[in-house]
Design a protein around this motif. Sequence first.
Motif, short mmCIF file in Angstrom:
data_model
loop_
_atom_site.label_atom_id
_atom_site.label_comp_id
_atom_site.label_asym_id
_atom_site.label_seq_id
_atom_site.Cartn_x
_atom_site.Cartn_y
_atom_site.Cartn_z
N THR A 174 5.92 -13.33 -14.26
CA THR A 174 5.40 -14.43 -13.44
C THR A 174 6.53 -15.32 -12.94
O THR A 174 6.56 -15.72 -11.77
N VAL A 175 7.47 -15.63 -13.82
CA VAL A 175 8.63 -16.45 -13.44
C VAL A 175 9.48 -15.72 -12.41
O VAL A 175 10.01 -16.34 -11.47
N MET A 176 9.60 -14.41 -12.54
CA MET A 176 10.37 -13.62 -11.56
C MET A 176 9.72 -13.69 -10.18
O MET A 176 10.41 -13.73 -9.15
N ALA A 177 8.40 -13.72 -10.15
CA ALA A 177 7.70 -13.85 -8.87
C ALA A 177 7.96 -15.22 -8.25
O ALA A 177 8.16 -15.35 -7.04
N PHE A 178 7.99 -16.26 -9.11
CA PHE A 178 8.30 -17.60 -8.62
C PHE A 178 9.73 -17.65 -8.07
O PHE A 178 9.99 -18.29 -7.04
N ASP A 179 10.65 -16.97 -8.75
CA ASP A 179 12.04 -16.91 -8.28
C ASP A 179 12.13 -16.27 -6.91
O ASP A 179 12.85 -16.75 -6.02
N ARG A 180 11.39 -15.18 -6.70
CA ARG A 180 11.40 -14.51 -5.38
C ARG A 180 10.76 -15.41 -4.32
O ARG A 180 11.21 -15.44 -3.17
N TYR A 181 9.70 -16.12 -4.70
CA TYR A 181 9.07 -17.07 -3.77
C TYR A 181 10.07 -18.13 -3.33
O TYR A 181 10.20 -18.45 -2.14
N ALA A 182 10.80 -18.71 -4.31
CA ALA A 182 11.76 -19.76 -4.00
C ALA A 182 12.90 -19.21 -3.13
O ALA A 182 13.34 -19.88 -2.19
N ALA A 183 13.36 -17.98 -3.42
CA ALA A 183 14.47 -17.40 -2.66
C ALA A 183 14.08 -17.09 -1.22
O ALA A 183 14.89 -17.29 -0.30
N ILE A 184 12.86 -16.62 -0.99
CA ILE A 184 12.44 -16.18 0.34
C ILE A 184 11.81 -17.31 1.15
O ILE A 184 12.06 -17.45 2.35
N CYS A 185 10.99 -18.14 0.49
CA CYS A 185 10.25 -19.18 1.22
C CYS A 185 10.97 -20.54 1.24
O CYS A 185 10.68 -21.37 2.10
N GLN A 186 11.89 -20.75 0.30
CA GLN A 186 12.63 -22.01 0.26
C GLN A 186 14.14 -21.72 0.15
O GLN A 186 14.80 -22.19 -0.80
N PRO A 187 14.70 -20.96 1.08
CA PRO A 187 16.10 -20.53 0.93
C PRO A 187 17.11 -21.68 0.87
O PRO A 187 18.11 -21.59 0.15
N LEU A 188 16.88 -22.76 1.61
CA LEU A 188 17.82 -23.88 1.64
C LEU A 188 17.79 -24.68 0.33
O LEU A 188 18.80 -25.29 -0.05
N ARG A 189 16.67 -24.66 -0.35
CA ARG A 189 16.54 -25.42 -1.60
C ARG A 189 16.60 -24.52 -2.82
O ARG A 189 16.44 -24.99 -3.96
N TYR A 190 16.89 -23.24 -2.61
CA TYR A 190 16.81 -22.26 -3.70
C TYR A 190 17.76 -22.61 -4.85
O TYR A 190 17.36 -22.59 -6.02
N THR A 191 19.01 -22.92 -4.54
CA THR A 191 19.98 -23.20 -5.61
C THR A 191 19.60 -24.46 -6.39
O THR A 191 19.92 -24.58 -7.57
N THR A 192 18.90 -25.39 -5.74
CA THR A 192 18.45 -26.60 -6.43
C THR A 192 17.23 -26.30 -7.30
O THR A 192 17.16 -26.72 -8.46
N ILE A 193 16.28 -25.55 -6.72
CA ILE A 193 15.05 -25.21 -7.46
C ILE A 193 15.37 -24.35 -8.68
O ILE A 193 14.91 -24.60 -9.79
N MET A 194 16.19 -23.31 -8.45
CA MET A 194 16.51 -22.35 -9.52
C MET A 194 17.91 -22.61 -10.05
O MET A 194 18.75 -21.70 -10.12
N SER A 195 18.17 -23.83 -10.46
CA SER A 195 19.46 -24.16 -11.06
C SER A 195 19.57 -23.50 -12.43
O SER A 195 18.58 -22.98 -12.97
N ALA A 196 20.76 -23.53 -13.01
CA ALA A 196 20.97 -22.92 -14.33
C ALA A 196 20.05 -23.56 -15.37
O ALA A 196 19.44 -22.86 -16.20
N ASN A 197 19.93 -24.88 -15.32
CA ASN A 197 19.06 -25.58 -16.28
C ASN A 197 17.60 -25.19 -16.08
O ASN A 197 16.85 -25.00 -17.05
N ALA A 198 17.19 -25.08 -14.81
CA ALA A 198 15.80 -24.70 -14.52
C ALA A 198 15.51 -23.30 -15.05
O ALA A 198 14.43 -23.05 -15.61
#
Length: 309
Positions: A114-138
Amino acid sequence: MEVANNVTEFIFLGLSQDPGMQLMFFALFLFFYIVIMVGNLLILLTVFSDPRLHTPMYFFLSNLSFVDIAYSSATAPKMIADFVSEKKTISYWGCVTQMFTFHFFGCAEIFVLTVMAFDRYAAICQPLRYTTIMSANACIVLASLSWLGALGHSFVQTLLTFQLPFCHNQVIDHYFCDVHPVLKLACADTTLVNRLVIANSGLISLGCFLILLASYTVILFSLRKRSSESRRKALSTCGSHFTVVTFFFVPCIFIYLRPSTTFPLDKAVSVFYTTITPMLNPLIYTLRNEDVKNAMKRIWNNMVSLKEK
């Protein structure tokens, strides 16, 4: 978990009682288990060895590979040994341990997917904010929540099952200690426990599957505005992920989102999420993933170069 009962061990009926079939299953499932171990260990080695794969997507992929190794090891070694054993027994506490580890790693797989699907969603649908959304801490927080959620699920599932008394019936019509086959042996009313099991296992499987479907639907709609190359790469990644999800979630929902009724088909269906999916994961993620294939080639070339020196 001190419950009065007269059972010190359980007996598995296994996948088949036919000696010829058991020998065939022994060879087949031993091969499957070797593929699971080698394939997933190879992915772990590749991800940890190549700095280019130190990204959120491959961090979660390495979590998935570790889960697959542990998840299949909860049932496969005992099942394989039982194919060539005259008496297929497991101790009471061995059964408790197997159920706990099986549901712990199985639920961890559900949450990681489920988390992997969220990661793909963030990478494809929110590319400009991806590094912020999926930071190392996140990523660490999401992985930790997945493991803690799985621990809570497994503890509750095992406690609900083994707080019941078991009298004289010892024969489990399955090849491992799962909830529904074990509940059939309890000499007490299991109506409430059955409902709680559906709420605990069935709704987790269904809920996460619906979240996955929703995320992929959003991803597909967002790809309409992308270039053909971007669509091809995204569809390749998501397609491999969705293949894994389908093989894992559909059998889980079939088994756990229903009352404690067992069917002859159950054991065959269980093979999909206990053995087939952990075996297919490394194949799907390597054969359909250029980054992983290229990383493996680089590791292989480095090893060859070192040997030549």
